[in-house]
Design an enzyme around this catalytic site. Structure first.
Site, PDB file in Angstrom:
ATOM      1  N   ASP A  21      -7.186  26.688 -43.245  1.00  0.00           N
ATOM      2  CA  ASP A  21      -6.983  28.109 -43.620  1.00  0.00           C
ATOM      3  C   ASP A  21      -5.425  28.392 -43.123  1.00  0.00           C
ATOM      4  OD1 ASP A  21      -6.760  30.799 -44.506  1.00  0.00           O
ATOM      5  OD2 ASP A  21      -7.662  31.458 -42.533  1.00  0.00           O
ATOM      6  N   ASN A  23      -3.641  31.519 -44.071  1.00  0.00           N
ATOM      7  CA  ASN A  23      -3.477  33.044 -44.181  1.00  0.00           C
ATOM      8  C   ASN A  23      -4.324  33.626 -43.350  1.00  0.00           C
ATOM      9  OD1 ASN A  23      -5.553  32.742 -45.800  1.00  0.00           O
ATOM     10  ND2 ASN A  23      -4.535  33.881 -47.593  1.00  0.00           N
ATOM     11  N   ASP A  25      -7.626  34.563 -43.619  1.00  0.00           N
ATOM     12  CA  ASP A  25      -8.717  35.004 -44.514  1.00  0.00           C
ATOM     13  C   ASP A  25      -9.929  34.371 -43.919  1.00  0.00           C
ATOM     14  OD1 ASP A  25      -8.474  32.889 -45.823  1.00  0.00           O
ATOM     15  OD2 ASP A  25      -8.363  34.075 -47.789  1.00  0.00           O
ATOM     16  N   ASP A  29      -7.448  26.673 -47.864  1.00  0.00           N
ATOM     17  CA  ASP A  29      -6.741  26.988 -48.954  1.00  0.00           C
ATOM     18  C   ASP A  29      -5.739  25.781 -49.243  1.00  0.00           C
ATOM     19  OD1 ASP A  29      -4.469  27.672 -47.231  1.00  0.00           O
ATOM     20  OD2 ASP A  29      -5.510  29.672 -46.770  1.00  0.00           O
ATOM     21  N   ASP A  98     -12.078  17.258 -58.742  1.00  0.00           N
ATOM     22  CA  ASP A  98     -13.457  16.962 -58.903  1.00  0.00           C
ATOM     23  C   ASP A  98     -13.633  17.540 -60.304  1.00  0.00           C
ATOM     24  OD1 ASP A  98     -16.349  17.170 -58.380  1.00  0.00           O
ATOM     25  OD2 ASP A  98     -15.705  17.332 -56.325  1.00  0.00           O
ATOM     26  N   ASP A 200     -18.624  15.106 -61.015  1.00  0.00           N
ATOM     27  CA  ASP A 200     -19.864  15.607 -60.672  1.00  0.00           C
ATOM     28  C   ASP A 200     -21.240  15.668 -61.524  1.00  0.00           C
ATOM     29  OD1 ASP A 200     -20.897  17.631 -58.505  1.00  0.00           O
ATOM     30  OD2 ASP A 200     -21.491  18.907 -60.309  1.00  0.00           O
ATOM     31  N   GLU A 255     -20.238  10.560 -60.104  1.00  0.00           N
ATOM     32  CA  GLU A 255     -21.386  10.923 -59.041  1.00  0.00           C
ATOM     33  C   GLU A 255     -22.800  10.825 -59.835  1.00  0.00           C
ATOM     34  OE1 GLU A 255     -23.459  14.393 -56.267  1.00  0.00           O
ATOM     35  OE2 GLU A 255     -22.634  14.360 -58.371  1.00  0.00           O
ATOM     36  N   HIS A 327     -19.919  16.193 -48.744  1.00  0.00           N
ATOM     37  CA  HIS A 327     -20.152  17.602 -48.487  1.00  0.00           C
ATOM     38  C   HIS A 327     -21.563  17.962 -48.989  1.00  0.00           C
ATOM     39  CE1 HIS A 327     -19.771  17.062 -52.711  1.00  0.00           C
ATOM     40  NE2 HIS A 327     -20.018  18.305 -52.856  1.00  0.00           N
ATOM     41  N   ASP A 328     -22.215  17.288 -49.332  1.00  0.00           N
ATOM     42  CA  ASP A 328     -23.719  17.553 -49.516  1.00  0.00           C
ATOM     43  C   ASP A 328     -24.822  16.859 -48.586  1.00  0.00           C
ATOM     44  OD1 ASP A 328     -23.276  18.819 -52.012  1.00  0.00           O
ATOM     45  OD2 ASP A 328     -23.373  16.806 -53.142  1.00  0.00           O
TER      46      ASP A 328
HETATM   47  O1  TEU Z   1     -24.330  17.468 -56.381  1.00  0.00           O
HETATM   48  C1  TEU Z   1     -25.336  16.656 -57.142  1.00  0.00           C
HETATM   49  C2  TEU Z   1     -26.727  16.101 -56.654  1.00  0.00           C
HETATM   50  O2  TEU Z   1     -26.847  14.892 -56.786  1.00  0.00           O
HETATM   51  C3  TEU Z   1     -27.393  16.878 -55.864  1.00  0.00           C
HETATM   52  O3  TEU Z   1     -28.714  16.498 -56.226  1.00  0.00           O
HETATM   53  C4  TEU Z   1     -27.051  16.962 -54.588  1.00  0.00           C
HETATM   54  O4  TEU Z   1     -27.409  15.800 -53.792  1.00  0.00           O
HETATM   55  C5  TEU Z   1     -27.576  18.184 -54.044  1.00  0.00           C
HETATM   56  O5  TEU Z   1     -26.460  18.520 -52.772  1.00  0.00           O
HETATM   57  C6  TEU Z   1     -29.087  18.312 -53.653  1.00  0.00           C
HETATM   58  O6  TEU Z   1     -29.235  18.112 -52.274  1.00  0.00           O
HETATM   59  C7  TEU Z   1     -23.262  17.783 -57.047  1.00  0.00           C
HETATM   60  C8  TEU Z   1     -22.166  18.433 -55.933  1.00  0.00           C
HETATM   61  O7  TEU Z   1     -21.643  17.291 -55.097  1.00  0.00           O
HETATM   62  C9  TEU Z   1     -22.906  19.536 -55.328  1.00  0.00           C
HETATM   63  O8  TEU Z   1     -22.111  19.996 -54.309  1.00  0.00           O
HETATM   64  C10 TEU Z   1     -23.427  20.444 -56.265  1.00  0.00           C
HETATM   65  O9  TEU Z   1     -24.080  21.506 -55.772  1.00  0.00           O
HETATM   66  C11 TEU Z   1     -23.892  20.030 -57.361  1.00  0.00           C
HETATM   67  O10 TEU Z   1     -23.515  18.724 -57.808  1.00  0.00           O
HETATM   68  C12 TEU Z   1     -23.863  20.966 -58.624  1.00  0.00           C
HETATM   69  O11 TEU Z   1     -22.577  20.808 -59.098  1.00  0.00           O
HETATM   70 CA    CA Z   2      -7.116  31.408 -46.716  1.00  0.00          CA
END
Ligand code: TEU
Ligand code: CA
Length: 554
Positions: A21, A23, A25, A29, A98, A200, A255, A327-328
């Protein structure tokens, strides 16, 4: 096998909201990213994949896009983007965007038009159906984030399809206008000079025309057979390739939930003219009693079977993308390694060794290079992620399972584990922000942070740095043929790589116990390329300590 830059690259995933971050908030960013490019260059990665940075109401942290050609307010401006891209390129770092085009936000102009009337020119940009009646959706499909996959819209008294949240309506890819809009938008970004796309849920863009009830799976029917790898998926990707991708020197990674090696050879075959590689999920989808919400670790033989299969089956035909987390997913060291203090550093290095020595392009998720861990959630109020919030309600409020039973499962697998801020130093809020972060910092930031690790040659950070540097000097790491050994061992993950007259032996312990190992004769006394602890490789029978990893080379 064709040699390409993206086969030789190491990719680093940035989740911008939690990266840096600038700034105060509390939200990461673009200027924050720019300020940390030197850190990424020092680590040695080649490509940065940014999770979505486009304009978005943030129902799903940017995976719900309301304008593909504008930057999210919280992340900055298009000038900030141009500066970040230029500064990255100056350092030889490429930027992958993405591409979220299975769905848009319901606040996207197209959808706001589409919902107005059945004869609106954007009506057919989305998937609308009559309900069975005004109370009952067209079929029983459930959305990924809980609840039905159909939302009733009063304006026209019809339902629209959303495989994710109801603020993420699915686009209708069968409409050629939709495809052209997407291709034009992609072209606009390519002309700006970006270096690729991570696409995605691209395996879900083509749906069958018939939409019957699906098999009940948990609470709702499964849309899988009708929406995943649908009838025109390869046609649409080939069209995208012809109209956009083939015109630029960029990399693409799809993906593709539900992908098998057979399908991957089509999606990302050396000569199929679709994508460069795909993310497969077989090694992270160990589902249990409550679907993906499960607190069990893989049995090593099962995990190896999956990864070995991907290595062997794609060889010379398609390219692997290698990842433990994103991130998932939960944090790699907490899920596949051992995040107890005595094992965290060793097991994080072991996982890195195991992955980076395989064939494919390795992906590092921000903080993985520091051995960041899962978050110690205390209560459901700690969740920020729509998926975790909804899943907790759906499973516990329905009475299907008690809080006590579900809690270890959801906290082990919650996507929020990956989304806590990057731990830069040991000052307040881990140096991520001078304000209040949108999601709490993991309390272990005093021990685990970039400042202390960049200063410590024995850190997880320096181990990753070394692995990345080794890839540049050793084509065998990229192009060598893979062969699994000891497939029945529940303790050791062992394989070799071979290129011309060179050979590597990779040995990784996935247990907190000592094990004995017999070094194959051809490797006894050979030299060690990298290891997370010392051992005597001149003997043939050696004791392998908990989470030990080493690579021998001849
Ligand atoms: O994730 C898609 C996906 O395969 C989901 O099933 C994913 O495993 C999800 O986290 C369920 O546990 C993609 C992105 O990576 C995710 O961050 C998004 O939320 C999703 O698409 C919708 O765009
Ligand atoms: Ca920020």
């Amino acid at each position: 096998m064709k040699k390409t830059w993206w086969k030789e690259a190491v990719i680093y995933q940035i989740y911008p909201r939690s990266f840096m971050d600038s700034n105060g908030d509390g939200i990461g960013d673009l200027k924050g990213i720019t300020s940390r490019l030197d850190y990424l260059k020092f680590l040695g990665v080649d490509v940065l994949w940014l999770s979505p940075i486009y304009k978005s109401p943030n129902d799903d942290n940017g995976y719900d896009i309301s304008d593909y050609q504008a930057i999210m307010d919280e992340f900055g401006t298009m000038e900030d983007f141009d500066e970040m891209l230029a500064e990255a390129h100056k350092r030889g770092l490429r930027i992958v965007m993405d591409l979220v085009v299975n769905h848009t936000s319901d606040e996207h102009r197209w959808f706001m038009e589409s919902r107005k009337s059945t004869d609106n020119e954007y009506r057919d940009y989305y998937i609308w159906r009559e309900g069975k009646d005004s109370q009952t959706p067209p079929n029983n499909w459930g959305s990924c984030f809980g609840g039905p996959a159909w939302q009733y819209d009063e304006e026209t008294a019809m339902y629209y399809l959303h495989l994710f949240s109801k603020k993420q309506p699915d686009l209708n890819w069968d409409n050629p206008k939709v495809r052209q809009e997407v291709f034009d938008m992609m072209t606009w970004w390519c002309d700006k000079g970006i270096d690729g796309f991570r696409m995605d849920v691209i395996s879900m863009i083509s749906k069958t025309k018939e939409m019957p009830d699906g098999e009940i799976n948990g609470f709702y029917g499964d849309y899988g057979p009708y929406c995943v790898h649908g009838p025109n998926i390869h046609k649409y990707l080939q069209e995208m390739n012809e109209k956009v991708l083939s015109r630029y020197d960029i990399m693409t990674v799809g993906e593709t939930p539900g992908v098998t090696t057979e399908l991957a050879k089509q999606y990302a075959g050396e000569d199929t003219h679709e994508l460069n590689m795909v993310f497969q999920f077989e090694h992270v989808d160990n589902h249990g009693k409550y679907g993906k919400w499960d607190d069990q670790k893989w049995q090593l033989t099962k995990l190896k079977k999956i990864l070995n299969h991907w290595q062997m089956d794609l060889y010379d035909k398609a390219w692997n993308s290698l990842f433990w987390d994103n991130h998932d997913q939960p944090r790699a060291v907490s899920r596949f390694g051992d995040d107890r203090p005595q094992y965290r550093v060793t097991s994080a290095k072991m996982l890195a060794t195991c992955l980076h020595m395989m064939q494919g392009s390795p992906y590092i998720f921000q903080g993985e290079e520091l051995g960041m861990t899962n978050y110690p959630f205390q209560s459901p109020d700690d969740f920020r992620d729509i998926e975790s919030i909804n899943a907790y309600k759906e499973w516990c409020a329905s009475g299907k399972v008690s809080h006590e039973e579900f809690w270890p499962c959801i906290t082990f697998r919650s996507r929020d584990n990956a989304r806590t801020p990057v731990q830069w130093d040991d000052t307040e809020q881990a140096g991520f922000t001078t304000g209040t972060p949108w999601i709490p910092v993991n309390p272990n930031y005093k021990e685990i942070n970039a400042k202390s690790e960049t200063a410590d040659p024995d850190s997880v950070f320096h181990y990753y740095k070394k692995l990345i540097a080794l890839r540049k000097e050793n084509p065998i790491m990229v192009y060598g043929k893979y062969e699994p050994l000891m497939e029945d061992s529940e303790e050791l993950f062992v394989y070799t790589r071979t290129l011309d007259d060179k050979k590597l032996l990779v040995v990784c312990s996935f247990t907190d116990q000592d094990t004995v190992f017999t070094i194959p004769e051809e490797f006894v006394g050979s030299s060690c390329m990298i290891a997370n602890m010392e051992n005597d490789y001149s003997k043939s029978d050696i004791t392998i300590r908990p989470y030990e990893a080493f690579v021998l080379t001849k």
